[in-house]
Structures are given as C-alpha cells and as structure tokens.
Enzyme design. Sequence first.
Site, short mmCIF file in Angstrom:
data_model
loop_
_atom_site.label_atom_id
_atom_site.label_comp_id
_atom_site.label_asym_id
_atom_site.label_seq_id
_atom_site.Cartn_x
_atom_site.Cartn_y
_atom_site.Cartn_z
N LYS A 202 0.83 -1.22 0.00
CA LYS A 202 0.00 0.00 0.00
C LYS A 202 0.86 1.26 0.00
CE LYS A 202 0.86 0.64 4.47
NZ LYS A 202 1.53 1.76 5.13
N SER A 265 1.46 10.61 6.52
CA SER A 265 2.12 9.44 5.95
C SER A 265 3.38 9.87 5.20
CB SER A 265 1.17 8.71 4.99
OG SER A 265 1.89 7.97 4.02
N GLU A 292 9.22 4.04 3.15
CA GLU A 292 9.42 2.62 2.79
C GLU A 292 8.95 2.33 1.37
OE1 GLU A 292 10.79 -0.03 3.89
OE2 GLU A 292 11.02 0.08 6.05
#
Length: 346
Positions: A202, A265, A292
Amino acid sequence: MGTSKPVGIIGAGSFGTALANLLACNTDVLMYTRNADQAAAINQEGRHLDLTLSPRIRATLSLEEIANTCDLIFPVVPSVNFRDMMQQLGPFLRPYHMLIHGTKGFDITDPEGGDAPEKPVTRSRVHTMSEVILQESVVVKVGCLSGPNLATEIMQGLPTATVIGSRFKEVIDAGKKVLGSKNFHVFGTFDILGAELAGALKNIIALGSGILKGKGLGKNIEAMLITRGLMEMIHFGKAMGADSSAFFGTAGIGDLIATATSEQSRNYTFGLRLGSGENTAQIQETMPELAEGVRTLRIAKSLARYYKLKVPITDSLYHIVFENYDINRVLDYLMVYPYDVDVDFL
C-alpha cells in the site's frame, strides 16, 4: 509468557515511539535505541522526538538486555536494516520469545547474503520481515503489526485499530493484551503473509496518491488511483501466495486509505513533494525518516517482471520515481490505459 515482564521495542523512530507510549498504558516498556543521546534523554528527561513519554518507558543501548528482560518484543526498524538487526539480536533469542514486527517493507538478498537489487528478483530472494525473523533466530512464534497506524494520530490518542497477523493464536492474544485500549482496537488474522504484503504494497499506492495531490488533481482521480492500486496489490498478493481476502480488511483497504490520503504518511508526503516539482534525490536528502514505499517500489517492479503481472500503476510510478519520467505524460498514459473491466479480482 510472564505478565509482569516489560515488553520490548526495538527502534526509536516515530512509529516505535508511538507504539512504546501505547504499550505503556498497559505494561512497562524497554525500548532499544542505538543512539546514546536519545537513550539519555528518554531515561533522564522522559522526552523523545519532542514528545513527553510515559514514565513506564525505559531506554537501553543493549539488544542482549532486551532479549534477557522481555519475552514479547516488537521490532520496528526500516526494512533495509531489519536483517542486520536480527543477526545482532538472534543469538540472544530463545524459542520462548515472541516477536511481533511493525515494519512494512521487504528484505531482498542473494543466496550468499547481502543486498543485491541489481540481480534478477525472484520470490526466493524477497522476504517478509516474519520470514527474516524465522531465518535469523530460533524464534517460532512470530507476528506482524499491520495498519492503519499513523504514528502522529496514535500519539494524539485518536481512535484507531490495528491487525496482528500470526499463525499462532497465542501471539495474537499476547499482542491484544498489551496493545488493546479504549482508543486502540486490535484485530487478529492467521493470514500473516496477506497482512505483511498489504502493509508493504500500500506504500507504493500512497506515493502515487501523493503525486496526484502535488499536481492538484482532486479527489475523483485519487479515488480511482486507490481503487486500481488495490487491484494491483491483490494481483501481487495472489502471485506471492496470499489470500485476496486479506486485502479487503483493516490491514488492506483500511491501511491503504489512511496511508494514501494523509500528509502524516511519509509515503504520501514523498509523492506530494514529487508532484510539486522536487526530485527523488532532493526529497530523500531532506526527509527525517525513510519512505518505505520507495524501496518497496523498486522490489515490486522486479517482482512484477518475475511473475509477469500487468501492473500499470506500479510500472508508471517506477518511471517517475527512478527514471525522472514526466509526471503529466505518465498520468495521461494511465488515464487511457485499457482496463477491460472495473473489478476483476473477486
């Protein structure tokens, strides 16, 4: 597992710190950091990352102390450092230990060890963090902590839920016991592979969603990207052996929505800055913590080639992030991509 023992945290980044404060609602916490100044600030001032920590949190510079003191340990370190950390921790671990990691990414190795992303990527070279734990220690009882887990919201005490994936009910129950609170609901799933893949993949879609925001393109196209992105995540998951149902729950759609729509995020923020005109090198130099999704994107691109998957969003984002393709041209391509049906993964 003794109930009176502290719970261990390995990693003092934003999520590791948020997790430590959350655990401290229920238990004493021993948190490992490599940084002596950080450890001193935590132990002497109760402060870290400009946050006030619970007095039940103590810092240590010793992985051996973590293993000797804690039966339940949460490793939360970047995927690129995870195997090295486990190789250091592994000799101190025993079969009674439980490890529930909170790292959303992949490990990539060649058969001789080491990081070698330039070689063709096959499934045998790509490992989830639970697989790394099993490879580098005698621990059997392994779990993963999947989202949605925006560290800032957890720190603020805002309500959220998480998923612990493990093949062992004992691990899920232990995680629920130490993490559950009025504002933090914990679900369990036995499909640990699905939870890990959803958590890692995701982040790629969050990069794309951030790019759209940076270009000022609105919510309609963002909703389309997230929907199509979920489809690609499921294609990857099926190819790698996960059940597609894992992607429809809290660890899948739930984590995807939170990560792909919030400036809290790191992956979304990375994409937003790309869409606003910065390049990958500039952003990586100035972000305090690793996004990431950037590393996961490189690995996923190679896995897609290995599995012969049609993943136009993943391919397009790879061209933007690593090959400096013009974002407008790539978006034009995606808009006319010939999807045959709206939903084809059920």
